[in-house]
Write a protein that holds these residues in place. Structure first.
Motif, PDB file in Angstrom:
ATOM      1  N   ALA A 233       9.347 -31.750  18.185  1.00 27.96           N
ATOM      2  CA  ALA A 233       8.176 -30.875  18.295  1.00 27.96           C
ATOM      3  C   ALA A 233       8.288 -29.688  17.338  1.00 27.96           C
ATOM      4  O   ALA A 233       7.324 -29.331  16.650  1.00 27.96           O
ATOM      5  N   LEU A 234       9.483 -29.074  17.269  1.00 26.45           N
ATOM      6  CA  LEU A 234       9.684 -27.939  16.362  1.00 26.45           C
ATOM      7  C   LEU A 234       9.498 -28.372  14.905  1.00 26.45           C
ATOM      8  O   LEU A 234       8.881 -27.660  14.104  1.00 26.45           O
ATOM      9  N   LYS A 235      10.016 -29.549  14.563  1.00 28.38           N
ATOM     10  CA  LYS A 235       9.914 -30.033  13.191  1.00 28.38           C
ATOM     11  C   LYS A 235       8.466 -30.297  12.808  1.00 28.38           C
ATOM     12  O   LYS A 235       8.019 -29.945  11.710  1.00 28.38           O
ATOM     13  N   THR A 236       7.726 -30.900  13.722  1.00 29.90           N
ATOM     14  CA  THR A 236       6.321 -31.210  13.455  1.00 29.90           C
ATOM     15  C   THR A 236       5.517 -29.943  13.202  1.00 29.90           C
ATOM     16  O   THR A 236       4.730 -29.852  12.251  1.00 29.90           O
ATOM     17  N   VAL A 237       5.716 -28.952  14.051  1.00 28.35           N
ATOM     18  CA  VAL A 237       4.979 -27.692  13.901  1.00 28.35           C
ATOM     19  C   VAL A 237       5.400 -26.964  12.631  1.00 28.35           C
ATOM     20  O   VAL A 237       4.562 -26.414  11.898  1.00 28.35           O
ATOM     21  N   SER A 238       6.706 -26.951  12.337  1.00 26.76           N
ATOM     22  CA  SER A 238       7.217 -26.211  11.181  1.00 26.76           C
ATOM     23  C   SER A 238       6.676 -26.733   9.863  1.00 26.76           C
ATOM     24  O   SER A 238       6.623 -26.002   8.873  1.00 26.76           O
ATOM     25  N   LYS A 239       6.271 -27.993   9.808  1.00 26.68           N
ATOM     26  CA  LYS A 239       5.736 -28.577   8.578  1.00 26.68           C
ATOM     27  C   LYS A 239       4.255 -28.265   8.370  1.00 26.68           C
ATOM     28  O   LYS A 239       3.704 -28.572   7.308  1.00 26.68           O
ATOM     29  N   ASN A 240       3.631 -27.664   9.370  1.00 27.11           N
ATOM     30  CA  ASN A 240       2.192 -27.420   9.314  1.00 27.11           C
ATOM     31  C   ASN A 240       1.913 -26.029   8.749  1.00 27.11           C
ATOM     32  O   ASN A 240       2.290 -25.017   9.348  1.00 27.11           O
ATOM     33  N   LYS A 241       1.268 -25.963   7.589  1.00 28.58           N
ATOM     34  CA  LYS A 241       0.990 -24.672   6.947  1.00 28.58           C
ATOM     35  C   LYS A 241       0.163 -23.764   7.830  1.00 28.58           C
ATOM     36  O   LYS A 241       0.318 -22.529   7.800  1.00 28.58           O
TER      37      LYS A 241
END
Length: 434
Positions: A233-241
């Motif tokens: 979940a953290l990785k998915t959000v972190s990739k979103n500008k």
């Protein structure tokens, strides 16, 4: 009516349904956040007495504040993910129970280190409030109502801070000093925990929610929430500008709220010479202004939509930028010696800050799906509280030498920097709207 766990399937029951049940649920949540802020702000109000009673220096007090802020920083994504995975009712129930018990234990503190440990525990649990805020709005309101719901939900964050001074003063007088004040506020929090356990259900299970209102809530036909493992979940959000268009403005905004919550009472005592009674008389005013800012923020978006024809996202961004300009009032605090003018300027800042904060929550709900809302808002909160934590440490080592005025000037301009990133990363261009 009883609701099945399967969306779209309902069963007839005998329970009475209530009109506008979603707003009653929001009131229940708002009450919990109000109690949350009463317990956390008790420390700032009692700080002058605690410093004398436990021989705490200003620097040590900054460590106590910093312990809370550090825990709040690290645990917001964890609490958000927990709420996304196990549900709002149980997740928020666990966290609220922990912060209530930690507040009770404050009464037995014998040193600054004891208080720092207890504040760390409290901060780790109270970190659930911000992600839970996004979750309740996302689950209980359709998209067109979410900015207004976010504004009213934000009232709880400042209402608790506004009510804290008279409640703490009453508890301090009635129950034997600072120990009694902590015991009273902890008991208040436990009382709300029981209410939450008794009254809250999600929309598909709530016995008092009518089918027509459930259909109204579900009108956007959003896909079912996808539950991800924590690091995924953290990785998915972190990739979103888009996340950084929310997180960076939050980073720039939070020092001001930290100062209002933890440092203004000391500022009033140190710089303006107020005693506890005088502090209680005036310290609630910035939070009253913040309440008004919260409530007004959602309606401000409608004005931008109606007058300028903005999209919903752009109207939310414009409202947040309006709040950033209002924060310039904090810079003016540095040039006045009049305590009443200082309180008025700080109050304008409180109004502006809550517009920004509520609109950032609204953007989380607008831009991310239901399975990510609490996690994203928790990560947004971590960015915010990193800056608040660092700013508190800065105050602790500089306030006794340079005073508070340079710090107020800095806070006055931080939000305009955040507004640049908000516009760059989130504002919709014409091509996007088309």
């Amino acid at each position: 009516m009883n609701r099945s766990l399967n969306p779209g399937i309902t069963a007839a029951g005998t329970k009475r349904t209530f009109r506008h049940m979603r707003w009653w649920v929001l009131v229940l949540f708002l009450a919990g956040v109000t109690v949350n802020y009463i317990t956390r702000n008790s420390l700032g109000l009692l700080a002058p007495e605690l410093k004398d009673s436990l021989n705490i220096t200003t620097e040590q007090y900054s460590y106590i504040v910093g312990a809370f802020q550090l825990a709040y920083t690290f645990f917001q994504p964890i609490c958000g993910w927990l709420i996304d995975v196990i549900g709002l009712k149980v997740g928020f129930l666990i966290c609220a129970s922990v912060w209530a018990i930690a507040c009770l234990f404050h009464a037995g503190a014998g040193s600054w280190l004891h208080l720092a440990i207890l504040r760390f525990v409290m901060g780790s649990a109270e970190a659930a409030a911000t992600p839970a805020n996004a979750k309740v709005i996302g689950e209980w309101f359709p998209k067109k109502e979410r900015p207004i719901a976010a504004g009213w939900a934000g009232v709880g964050f400042s209402l608790g801070a506004m009510l804290a001074p008279p409640i703490i003063y009453f508890a301090h007088a009635a129950f034997g000093g600072w120990q009694g004040a902590f015991l009273f506020t902890g008991a208040l929090a436990l009382g709300w925990v029981l209410l939450w356990w008794w009254l809250y259900r999600d929309p598909y299970q709530h016995p008092n929610l009518s089918k027509s209102e459930l259909d109204f809530i579900r009108q956007d036909n959003e896909p079912p929430a996808v539950k991800l493992p924590f690091f995924a979940a953290l990785k998915t959000v972190s990739k979103n500008k888009r996340f950084y268009g929310i997180a960076i403005p939050a980073f720039m905004a939070e020092p001001a709220w930290g100062v209002l919550s933890f440092w203004v009472p000391l500022y009033l005592a140190k710089e303006l010479g107020m005693d506890l009674k005088q502090i209680v008389m005036f310290a609630w005013l910035p939070f009253l202004a913040a309440d008004l800012g919260s409530a007004a923020s959602g309606y401000l978006t409608r004005l931008y939509t109606k007058i300028f024809g903005f999209t919903q996202v752009n109207s939310v961004v414009a409202s947040s930028v309006t709040g950033a300009f209002l924060m310039l009032s904090l810079a003016a605090v540095a040039v006045t010696k009049d305590p009443y003018v200082a309180i008025a300027l700080i109050s304008i800042g409180g109004f502006g800050h809550q517009i920004i904060s509520c609109m950032l929550s609204a953007l989380v709900v607008e831009k991310f799906d239901k399975g990510q809302m609490a996690t994203v808002n928790g990560m947004r909160g971590s960015f915010a509280w990193i800056s608040s934590f660092l700013f508190s440490l800065l105050i602790g080592v500089t306030a006794d030498t340079i005073g508070f005025n340079p710090l107020f000037v800095a806070m006055g301009f931080f939000d305009l920097i955040g507004a640049v990133f908000l516009i760059a990363f989130l504002a919709e261009r014409r091509a996007q709207r088309a």
